[in-house]
Write an enzyme that holds these catalytic residues in place. Structure first.
Site, PDB file in Angstrom:
ATOM      1  N   ASP A 198       0.795  -1.225   0.000  1.00  0.00           N
ATOM      2  CA  ASP A 198       0.000   0.000   0.000  1.00  0.00           C
ATOM      3  C   ASP A 198       0.834   1.287   0.000  1.00  0.00           C
ATOM      4  O   ASP A 198       1.801   1.410   0.763  1.00  0.00           O
ATOM      5  CB  ASP A 198      -0.886   0.058   1.247  1.00  0.00           C
ATOM      6  N   SER A 255      -0.994   0.784   7.324  1.00  0.00           N
ATOM      7  CA  SER A 255      -1.266   1.958   6.498  1.00  0.00           C
ATOM      8  C   SER A 255      -1.743   3.166   7.305  1.00  0.00           C
ATOM      9  O   SER A 255      -2.268   3.028   8.408  1.00  0.00           O
ATOM     10  CB  SER A 255      -2.294   1.616   5.427  1.00  0.00           C
ATOM     11  N   ARG A 260      -8.376  -0.482  11.473  1.00  0.00           N
ATOM     12  CA  ARG A 260      -7.117   0.032  10.929  1.00  0.00           C
ATOM     13  C   ARG A 260      -7.287   1.078   9.819  1.00  0.00           C
ATOM     14  O   ARG A 260      -8.373   1.363   9.366  1.00  0.00           O
ATOM     15  CB  ARG A 260      -6.287  -1.131  10.391  1.00  0.00           C
ATOM     16  N   TRP A 284      -3.339 -10.215  -5.260  1.00  0.00           N
ATOM     17  CA  TRP A 284      -3.113 -11.578  -4.778  1.00  0.00           C
ATOM     18  C   TRP A 284      -3.554 -12.643  -5.781  1.00  0.00           C
ATOM     19  O   TRP A 284      -3.429 -13.824  -5.501  1.00  0.00           O
ATOM     20  CB  TRP A 284      -3.806 -11.811  -3.425  1.00  0.00           C
TER      21      TRP A 284
END
Length: 561
Positions: free
Chosen positions: A130, A194, A257, A397
């Protein structure tokens, strides 16, 4: 032991990550000496990666000694803090010889890899994901990013750092943030996750971010806390780190988060959104603070429809919330989500609406898919003057980079975000792109084959798009195929087996723009209201592109200006 004499300037800092390859009977495995006297040494490296730092005090010649048979140096560099902003770091590579490179030497080394994209940011070595802490200070752009210094796979997270004068040519800088513990030694993952850059009203810069504490399961049972990093002189390192939020609200478990912080004039206070789930349903949380340090939970800003939880989404991550042309935009990644019908997963969505009295009211409940290719994820936007710019990770992914690569991960082209007459977010490459990479027209007809020279290229089609097809090949083998059929825009890559469909509805009387760079395909249509990004690792240097279209076709090569 191998040895090399080099000169180090006063104030030079050497930082590296290393681990033992095998047991050694050497009294010291690494040392720096002057006139036969040891200045600094490591007696024995661990079987787990460790971070080491040496500060050199006077300009002189030293002898550096190491044993390549017993020690693996996964990432090593030096710099002088007072000059690193201009010069960047100097990369050290330990083998049978010690090699060092800096500045244009690093650029030349990276460019010598034919599999590395030229237009897109990538780390020199190792793993990146990220983008974080995006901002502009004076005339310098700053990019922080998730970085694993011990290998080319995802691992304990750090923040890498680079700066640029044009958003495309980057100076590589020291690692800015580290995990609070050595997670390799614990056999755990986690670290500095992040977050965003925030300029306070006095102009001071603060970097809000999530720390994932030692985690032993990727899907449950971990703890995530929020922190502030205040940078020191020159943004080289975090001068202070303060934990600001540990307690989670009711119903919120491990996913908690990726803060986005702003000063809210209407509330006369700080506001922050966090990605999470509430009782298993993906959600965005809203917090408030009078000082940016003490935070109170206001409530959920957004609850995802039950459909997302039913289709595997376990949380929202990397939420972004910002004002845009009199409205507010909410951007969210739904981690774990698999879309029925197409098989695409971990998609990025947006809502546009109004934000009043700490309540977000979307104009429509219909989520806008920001990128139908799905390899555009963890997007972070930031304000630069009158523009809202964004960068994102090119990875999802689905397909992994070949194992022989020295790095993994790239960022999409920087994009400018707008709002069209239908209240859809639009994204197009920033205007700096044309200045950084000049265009040369490839001669050809509106429909037909265009010969390519192996450089990045761009195709533009204006007018009628129905029936349009762009097919790039390398030695006759497919590289990518972009087509419009029955009002559906789609991208097909060589690895596709038909189990996942990368497609989006499109207005066929609009425009189409395709940029290709060593396997990265970025598609923009309807003036950026429809975007698709995909990453390919097969036949990544096309030598021919065939365009079939009844519209106006232009094909360009893109080279550094």
């Amino acid at each position: 032991m191998q040895s090399c004499r080099i000169e180090l300037d006063t104030g030079t800092r050497l930082e590296f990550w290393a681990k033992v390859i095998e047991n050694s009977d050497q009294p010291r495995e690494f040392q720096i000496e002057k006139d036969g006297k040891i200045l600094w040494a490591v007696d024995c490296f661990s079987q787990h990666p460790e971070y080491y730092s040496y500060h050199h005090r006077e300009t002189c010649e030293v002898m550096v000694s190491w044993d390549p048979r017993t020690t693996e140096f996964t990432w090593a560099y030096s710099y002088v803090p007072e000059t690193v902003a201009e010069t960047g770091i100097t990369i050290w590579t330990f083998g049978e010889q010690l090699s060092r490179m800096t500045g244009f030497e690093i650029d030349a080394w990276c460019s010598s890899d034919p599999a590395r994209p030229k237009l897109h940011f990538s780390p020199i070595r190792n793993w990146m994901n990220d983008p974080n802490g995006l901002c502009i200070i004076g005339d310098t752009w700053h990019l922080f990013y998730q970085f694993h210094p011990a290998g080319t796979d995802w691992g304990p997270m750090h923040w890498g750092h680079a700066s640029s004068k044009d958003l495309f040519h980057w100076t590589h800088l020291p690692v800015f943030l580290h995990p609070e513990q050595n997670l390799w030694r614990l056999g755990a993952t986690g670290g500095a996750f992040s977050g965003n850059a925030f300029f306070d009203r006095d102009g001071s810069l603060k970097l809000y971010y999530t720390e994932r504490l030692p985690a032993y399961d990727l899907f449950e049972g971990y703890r995530e806390v929020q922190k502030i990093a205040v940078p020191g002189r020159g943004l080289v390192k975090a001068e202070t780190i303060t934990e600001i939020l540990e307690k989670r609200p009711p119903g919120v478990q491990h996913d908690f988060r990726d803060p986005k912080v702003w000063w809210d004039d209407a509330a006369d206070a700080f506001r922050m959104v966090l990605g999470a789930s509430i009782d298993g349903c993906p959600a965005v949380l809203l917090y408030g603070s009078p000082d940016g340090i003490s935070w109170n939970y206001i409530g959920p800003l957004y609850h995802a429809p039950a459909h997302f939880q039913e289709c595997g989404a376990r949380a929202v991550e990397c939420p972004d919330f910002f004002p845009l042309e009199g409205r507010w935009a909410l951007v969210m990644g739904f981690v774990g989500y698999t879309e029925p019908g197409t098989g695409r997963h971990n998609l990025l969505y947006a809502l546009v609406g109004d934000f009043e009295n700490d309540c977000f009211r979307p104009i429509s409940d219909q989520l806008q898919l920001l990128d139908f290719g799905s390899d555009f994820y963890a997007m972070q936007s930031f304000r630069a003057g009158e523009r809202q710019l964004a960068m994102a990770w090119v990875f999802n992914w689905e397909t992994r980079k070949p194992g022989n690569s020295v790095y993994s991960g790239e960022l999409a082209l920087p994009r400018e975000i707008g709002l069209d007459e239908r209240n859809r977010l639009t994204m197009l490459p920033v205007s700096e792109f044309d200045a950084a990479y000049g265009s040369t027209v490839i001669p050809g007809r509106s429909s037909g084959a265009f010969a390519l020279s192996g450089t990045p290229f761009e195709i533009r089609i204006n007018g009628q798009l129905e029936g349009a097809r762009v097919k790039a090949t390398s030695g006759g083998s497919p590289a990518f195929d972009v087509s419009v059929e029955a009002g559906i825009l789609s991208i097909i890559l060589p690895q596709d087996n038909g189990s996942i469909h990368y497609r989006n509805d499109i207005a066929t009387d609009s425009n189409l723009r395709i940029i290709h760079d060593a396997g990265i395909v970025e598609v923009f249509a309807e003036d950026g209201a429809v975007c698709g990004t995909r990453r390919n690792y097969q036949n990544i240097q096309p030598d021919e592109v065939t365009v079939i279209s009844s519209g106006v076709v232009e094909v360009y090569e893109r080279k550094s200006g």
